[in-house]
Write a protein that holds these residues in place. Structure first.
Motif, mmCIF file in Angstrom:
data_model
loop_
_atom_site.group_PDB
_atom_site.id
_atom_site.type_symbol
_atom_site.label_atom_id
_atom_site.label_comp_id
_atom_site.label_asym_id
_atom_site.label_seq_id
_atom_site.Cartn_x
_atom_site.Cartn_y
_atom_site.Cartn_z
ATOM 1 N N MET A 1 17.664 38.658 -7.332
ATOM 2 C CA MET A 1 17.161 39.174 -8.612
ATOM 3 C C MET A 1 15.975 38.355 -9.100
ATOM 4 S SD MET A 1 20.761 40.054 -10.504
ATOM 5 C CE MET A 1 19.996 40.889 -11.897
ATOM 6 N N SER A 2 14.812 39.006 -9.203
ATOM 7 C CA SER A 2 13.605 38.297 -9.637
ATOM 8 C C SER A 2 13.414 38.394 -11.142
ATOM 9 C CB SER A 2 12.384 38.896 -8.944
ATOM 10 O OG SER A 2 12.234 40.225 -9.378
ATOM 11 N N GLY B 1 12.648 41.267 -12.444
ATOM 12 C CA GLY B 1 11.802 42.455 -12.572
ATOM 13 C C GLY B 1 12.640 43.726 -12.511
ATOM 14 N N ASP C 1 12.605 46.218 -10.322
ATOM 15 C CA ASP C 1 13.085 46.683 -9.019
ATOM 16 C C ASP C 1 14.434 46.068 -8.635
ATOM 17 O OD1 ASP C 1 10.819 48.262 -8.615
ATOM 18 O OD2 ASP C 1 9.687 46.566 -7.838
ATOM 19 N N ALA D 1 21.526 36.552 -7.717
ATOM 20 C CA ALA D 1 21.003 35.193 -7.483
ATOM 21 C C ALA D 1 19.500 35.195 -7.701
ATOM 22 C CB ALA D 1 21.320 34.726 -6.068
ATOM 23 N N CYS E 1 8.661 34.175 -10.766
ATOM 24 C CA CYS E 1 9.682 33.189 -10.476
ATOM 25 C C CYS E 1 9.770 32.112 -11.534
ATOM 26 C CB CYS E 1 9.393 32.578 -9.117
ATOM 27 S SG CYS E 1 7.655 32.682 -8.678
ATOM 28 N N LYS F 1 12.805 32.728 0.522
ATOM 29 C CA LYS F 1 13.657 33.825 0.016
ATOM 30 C C LYS F 1 14.748 34.235 0.988
ATOM 31 C CE LYS F 1 10.592 36.333 -2.994
ATOM 32 N NZ LYS F 1 9.720 37.511 -3.048
ATOM 33 N N LEU G 1 18.499 32.657 0.534
ATOM 34 C CA LEU G 1 19.408 33.613 -0.097
ATOM 35 C C LEU G 1 20.425 34.179 0.886
ATOM 36 C CD1 LEU G 1 17.007 35.401 -2.597
ATOM 37 C CD2 LEU G 1 18.839 33.782 -3.110
ATOM 38 N N LYS H 1 7.544 54.527 -8.230
ATOM 39 C CA LYS H 1 8.066 53.547 -9.185
ATOM 40 C C LYS H 1 8.629 54.216 -10.440
ATOM 41 C CE LYS H 1 8.312 49.174 -10.709
ATOM 42 N NZ LYS H 1 8.083 47.857 -10.132
HETATM 43 N N1 LIG Z 1 12.499 34.372 -7.641
HETATM 44 C C1 LIG Z 1 13.243 35.256 -6.983
HETATM 45 N N2 LIG Z 1 14.568 35.072 -6.831
HETATM 46 C C2 LIG Z 1 15.331 35.965 -6.157
HETATM 47 N N3 LIG Z 1 14.835 37.068 -5.596
HETATM 48 C C3 LIG Z 1 13.529 37.305 -5.709
HETATM 49 C C4 LIG Z 1 12.655 36.421 -6.407
HETATM 50 N N4 LIG Z 1 11.410 36.932 -6.348
HETATM 51 C C5 LIG Z 1 11.492 38.070 -5.655
HETATM 52 N N5 LIG Z 1 12.762 38.313 -5.258
HETATM 53 C C6 LIG Z 1 13.257 39.448 -4.466
HETATM 54 O O1 LIG Z 1 12.205 39.942 -3.676
HETATM 55 C C7 LIG Z 1 11.917 41.298 -4.049
HETATM 56 C C8 LIG Z 1 10.444 41.580 -3.929
HETATM 57 O O2 LIG Z 1 9.740 40.675 -4.722
HETATM 58 P P1 LIG Z 1 8.292 41.002 -5.207
HETATM 59 O O3 LIG Z 1 7.784 39.782 -5.858
HETATM 60 O O4 LIG Z 1 7.556 41.638 -4.102
HETATM 61 O O5 LIG Z 1 8.522 42.174 -6.203
HETATM 62 P P2 LIG Z 1 8.648 42.220 -7.730
HETATM 63 O O6 LIG Z 1 7.606 43.099 -8.256
HETATM 64 O O7 LIG Z 1 8.770 40.850 -8.290
HETATM 65 O O8 LIG Z 1 10.041 42.991 -7.795
HETATM 66 P P3 LIG Z 1 10.895 43.105 -9.063
HETATM 67 O O9 LIG Z 1 10.443 44.351 -9.779
HETATM 68 O O10 LIG Z 1 12.297 43.158 -8.589
HETATM 69 O O11 LIG Z 1 10.561 41.868 -9.831
HETATM 70 C C9 LIG Z 1 12.463 41.437 -5.456
HETATM 71 O O12 LIG Z 1 12.764 42.778 -5.766
HETATM 72 C C10 LIG Z 1 13.698 40.582 -5.372
HETATM 73 O O13 LIG Z 1 14.776 41.260 -4.747
#
Ligand SMILES: Nc1ncnc2c1ncn2[C@@H]1O[C@H](COP(=O)(O)OP(=O)(O)OP(=O)(O)O)[C@@H](O)[C@H]1O
Length: 364
Positions: free
Chosen positions: A7-8, A10, A12, A30, A48, A105, A109, A173
């Motif tokens: 989970m970022s 965001g 998605d 996580a 992040c 990542k 993870l 999206k």
């Molecule tokens: N800091 C983080 N911790 C955990 N998982 C991450 C993190 N950053 C990215 N991810 C994972 O990698 C995926 C793709 O990351 P990316 O940065 O390309 O997209 P994003 O636009 O940040 O996606 P989201 O809309 O989920 O934030 C994310 O959807 C998430 O599952």
């Protein structure tokens, strides 16, 4: 099944967690703490940093799932940020998101997921994992605008087997945001993340200069024929194929000039006419194969930069040297440090990092 969601914070990955929870899975969230912008933590789209961790936690609370935060700042600094600066200092143009996927990542993870007894890990990446006759395959996303397969070529077969990408089939999206709204997730309208998460306001050369001051030292801009046309403020500002930012070296009479090479040793940026851009054969290292490596030359499609459609090429794998030689069917700009990803239609066959263009020839 028990499944860990990366989970970022965001929209998605929040939707991924929500969908899997809705399907009745035992979901664990996580988030990796990768970079702290200090005063800039509230910056929109820093994938992040502090605000995003807070958002991920709020979504986890809403979904009533456990949520872990892992501090990976020092690892991220060494494996991703330092590598980014070092690559520029070698005269290359790096892609830090691939290094992050590769070294932090997926690596960390998947390890956490296994430690917690999960059977799989899900992310919000836009790619598809397809069950093939010989095991899971990595395919381009249904939405070509969002496809992230170029950034995931380094996923190992084992990581791919363990991973799930529930958004790969979504048409766009807007459909994902609609699910977020339906699930009542506060991040439904959160803007997409922009650019590179650890680079504030796109000022990447500041980051490079901090870690590798040598890459920010001034030098000469030289024509292929040896004439010195001007000066530059650091090789990190230049990429093979670039036509902007060359100042008075941007033209030779009426003819526009492009960067044809970046020489780290002499700190020279070499420019020449468009037809002199390296295009013949590209040498690719650090290959990760998602199919058995071909024993004989193979015709397939390749993508040499993130924002282009796959193009026809012939590739030859030298197993002894661990190098792939790629011959694009048509003129292609190959910038060292960028990824070369191989496709058979929608399927990713493997990929690596471009080292150099060999045997540059002038186009007819
Ligand atoms: N800091 C983080 N911790 C955990 N998982 C991450 C993190 N950053 C990215 N991810 C994972 O990698 C995926 C793709 O990351 P990316 O940065 O390309 O997209 P994003 O636009 O940040 O996606 P989201 O809309 O989920 O934030 C994310 O959807 C998430 O599952």
């Amino acid at each position: 099944m028990r499944i860990l969601v990366a989970m970022s914070g965001g929209v998605d990955s929040s939707v991924v967690a929500g969908l899997l929870r809705e399907q009745g899975h035992d979901v664990i969230g996580a988030t990796l703490q990768l970079y702290d912008h200090g005063a800039a933590t509230a910056r929109r789209g820093a994938c992040c940093a502090g605000q995003d961790i807070h958002d991920a936690r709020r979504v986890a609370d809403r979904l009533d799932i456990p949520h872990y935060v892992l501090d990976r700042e020092s690892r991220f600094r060494d494996a991703v940020v330092q590598d980014f600066a070092d690559s520029y200092a070698r005269g290359e143009t790096p892609i830090p998101c691939i290094r992050c996927n590769q070294t932090v990542k997926f690596h960390d993870l998947v390890g956490l997921a296994r430690d917690l007894g999960a059977e799989a890990m899900a992310t919000g990446h836009y790619v598809r994992r397809v069950e093939g006759p010989a095991g899971p395959e990595l395919h381009r996303a249904a939405d070509p605008q969002r496809d992230q397969s170029y950034f995931l070529f380094a996923t190992t077969p084992e990581q791919l087997a363990f991973s799930r990408f529930p958004l790969g089939d979504y048409p766009d999206k807007a459909a994902v945001r609609a699910v977020a709204a339906r699930l009542g997730l506060a991040v439904a309208e959160k803007p997409d993340s922009q650019d590179i998460c650890f680079v504030p306001q796109g000022r990447y050369h500041d980051v490079v200069a901090k870690h590798r001051p040598d890459a920010a030292e001034a030098g000469e801009i030289v024509h292929l024929d040896g004439r010195v046309l001007g000066r530059h403020q650091g090789i990190a500002r230049y990429t093979v194929g670039q036509g902007r930012g060359l100042g008075q070296a941007s033209r030779d009479g009426a003819e526009p000039l492009y960067v044809t090479g970046v020489e780290a040793g002499t700190r020279r940026v070499v420019v020449g006419p468009r037809q002199a851009l390296p295009r013949a054969v590209v040498e690719v290292g650090e290959m990760n194969w998602l199919v058995p490596p071909p024993a004989t030359p193979l015709r397939c499609q390749v993508k040499l930069r993130a924002r282009e459609m796959p193009r026809d090429a012939e590739v030859a794998w030298d197993a002894a040297a661990g190098l792939l030689r790629v011959t694009p069917a048509e003129v292609a700009i190959a910038a060292p440090g960028q990824a070369c990803v191989l496709y058979d239609g929608d399927r990713v066959l493997g990929g690596g990092f471009m080292r150099r263009a060999l045997g540059a020839v002038a186009a007819a």
